[in-house]
Design a protein around this motif. Structure first.
Motif, PDB file in Angstrom:
ATOM      1  N   ASP A   8      91.793 -10.014  -7.578  1.00  0.00           N
ATOM      2  CA  ASP A   8      92.606 -10.485  -6.463  1.00  0.00           C
ATOM      3  C   ASP A   8      91.915 -10.117  -5.146  1.00  0.00           C
ATOM      4  N   THR A   9      90.664 -10.533  -5.033  1.00  0.00           N
ATOM      5  CA  THR A   9      89.907 -10.239  -3.824  1.00  0.00           C
ATOM      6  C   THR A   9      89.756 -11.502  -2.999  1.00  0.00           C
ATOM      7  N   TYR A  10      89.460 -11.327  -1.748  1.00  0.00           N
ATOM      8  CA  TYR A  10      89.269 -12.461  -0.850  1.00  0.00           C
ATOM      9  C   TYR A  10      88.136 -13.360  -1.362  1.00  0.00           C
ATOM     10  N   LEU A  11      87.023 -12.739  -1.768  1.00  0.00           N
ATOM     11  CA  LEU A  11      85.874 -13.512  -2.259  1.00  0.00           C
ATOM     12  C   LEU A  11      86.258 -14.336  -3.482  1.00  0.00           C
ATOM     13  N   ALA A  15      86.283 -18.431  -3.766  1.00  0.00           N
ATOM     14  CA  ALA A  15      85.465 -19.103  -4.781  1.00  0.00           C
ATOM     15  C   ALA A  15      86.317 -19.955  -5.711  1.00  0.00           C
ATOM     16  N   SER A  16      87.536 -19.502  -6.003  1.00  0.00           N
ATOM     17  CA  SER A  16      88.392 -20.257  -6.913  1.00  0.00           C
ATOM     18  C   SER A  16      88.933 -21.529  -6.260  1.00  0.00           C
ATOM     19  N   GLN A  17      89.000 -21.549  -4.938  1.00  0.00           N
ATOM     20  CA  GLN A  17      89.480 -22.741  -4.240  1.00  0.00           C
ATOM     21  C   GLN A  17      88.389 -23.802  -4.155  1.00  0.00           C
ATOM     22  N   SER A  18      87.168 -23.368  -3.852  1.00  0.00           N
ATOM     23  CA  SER A  18      86.057 -24.310  -3.776  1.00  0.00           C
ATOM     24  C   SER A  18      84.757 -23.527  -3.638  1.00  0.00           C
ATOM     25  N   ALA A  19      83.742 -23.958  -4.355  1.00  0.00           N
ATOM     26  CA  ALA A  19      82.441 -23.305  -4.237  1.00  0.00           C
ATOM     27  C   ALA A  19      81.858 -23.490  -2.842  1.00  0.00           C
ATOM     28  N   ASN A  20      82.295 -24.494  -2.137  1.00  0.00           N
ATOM     29  CA  ASN A  20      81.795 -24.738  -0.788  1.00  0.00           C
ATOM     30  C   ASN A  20      82.341 -23.740   0.224  1.00  0.00           C
ATOM     31  N   ASN A  21      83.363 -22.981  -0.150  1.00  0.00           N
ATOM     32  CA  ASN A  21      83.938 -21.995   0.757  1.00  0.00           C
ATOM     33  C   ASN A  21      83.073 -20.747   0.889  1.00  0.00           C
ATOM     34  N   LEU A  22      82.143 -20.554  -0.021  1.00  0.00           N
ATOM     35  CA  LEU A  22      81.344 -19.332  -0.022  1.00  0.00           C
ATOM     36  C   LEU A  22      80.137 -19.462   0.900  1.00  0.00           C
ATOM     37  N   ASP A  23      79.843 -18.372   1.591  1.00  0.00           N
ATOM     38  CA  ASP A  23      78.655 -18.310   2.442  1.00  0.00           C
ATOM     39  C   ASP A  23      77.462 -17.996   1.549  1.00  0.00           C
ATOM     40  N   LYS A  24      76.578 -18.956   1.375  1.00  0.00           N
ATOM     41  CA  LYS A  24      75.439 -18.792   0.482  1.00  0.00           C
ATOM     42  C   LYS A  24      74.151 -18.497   1.236  1.00  0.00           C
ATOM     43  N   SER A  25      74.249 -18.210   2.528  1.00  0.00           N
ATOM     44  CA  SER A  25      73.053 -18.023   3.352  1.00  0.00           C
ATOM     45  C   SER A  25      72.240 -16.802   2.938  1.00  0.00           C
ATOM     46  N   ASP A  26      72.860 -15.794   2.337  1.00  0.00           N
ATOM     47  CA  ASP A  26      72.129 -14.590   1.949  1.00  0.00           C
ATOM     48  C   ASP A  26      71.599 -14.635   0.523  1.00  0.00           C
ATOM     49  N   LEU A  27      71.856 -15.707  -0.205  1.00  0.00           N
ATOM     50  CA  LEU A  27      71.429 -15.765  -1.601  1.00  0.00           C
ATOM     51  C   LEU A  27      69.919 -15.824  -1.759  1.00  0.00           C
ATOM     52  N   VAL A  28      69.213 -16.251  -0.731  1.00  0.00           N
ATOM     53  CA  VAL A  28      67.756 -16.352  -0.796  1.00  0.00           C
ATOM     54  C   VAL A  28      67.119 -14.994  -1.084  1.00  0.00           C
ATOM     55  N   GLN A  29      67.762 -13.920  -0.649  1.00  0.00           N
ATOM     56  CA  GLN A  29      67.197 -12.590  -0.881  1.00  0.00           C
ATOM     57  C   GLN A  29      67.045 -12.271  -2.359  1.00  0.00           C
ATOM     58  N   TRP A  30      67.810 -12.906  -3.227  1.00  0.00           N
ATOM     59  CA  TRP A  30      67.736 -12.633  -4.657  1.00  0.00           C
ATOM     60  C   TRP A  30      66.604 -13.385  -5.336  1.00  0.00           C
ATOM     61  N   ASP A  31      65.945 -14.274  -4.605  1.00  0.00           N
ATOM     62  CA  ASP A  31      64.832 -15.026  -5.171  1.00  0.00           C
ATOM     63  C   ASP A  31      63.497 -14.309  -5.012  1.00  0.00           C
ATOM     64  N   VAL A  32      63.470 -13.187  -4.315  1.00  0.00           N
ATOM     65  CA  VAL A  32      62.222 -12.454  -4.102  1.00  0.00           C
ATOM     66  C   VAL A  32      62.232 -11.189  -4.957  1.00  0.00           C
TER      67      VAL A  32
END
Length: 68
Positions: A8-11, A15-32
């Motif tokens: 029951d967290t905000y995140l 995410a359960s409402q729509s995947a587009n609601n999530l800020d994905k700008s920091d996900l690039v850090q996991w590719d390095v």
């Protein structure tokens, strides 16, 4: 685990409402690669045998499920 309550967290709510609601700008850090050295695990005969046994168990279980 199937009986556990959903988070029951905000995140989770966003995410359960729509995947587009999530800020994905920091996900690039996991590719390095990490900034620290990660040693390769040692391959020992015991680990190799354990892995082979695990594979055999999984294949056996899959075969059983296909037969049912």
């Amino acid at each position: 685990l199937a009986r556990a309550d959903l988070p029951d967290t905000y995140l989770f709510q966003q995410a359960s409402q729509s995947a587009n609601n999530l800020d994905k700008s920091d996900l690039v850090q996991w590719d390095v690669d990490p900034l620290y050295h990660t040693p390769q695990p040692l391959d020992t005969p015991v680990k190799a045998r354990w892995t082979e046994n695990l594979i055999q168990v999984i294949h056996g279980r899959q075969f059983q499920m296909e037969e049912e």
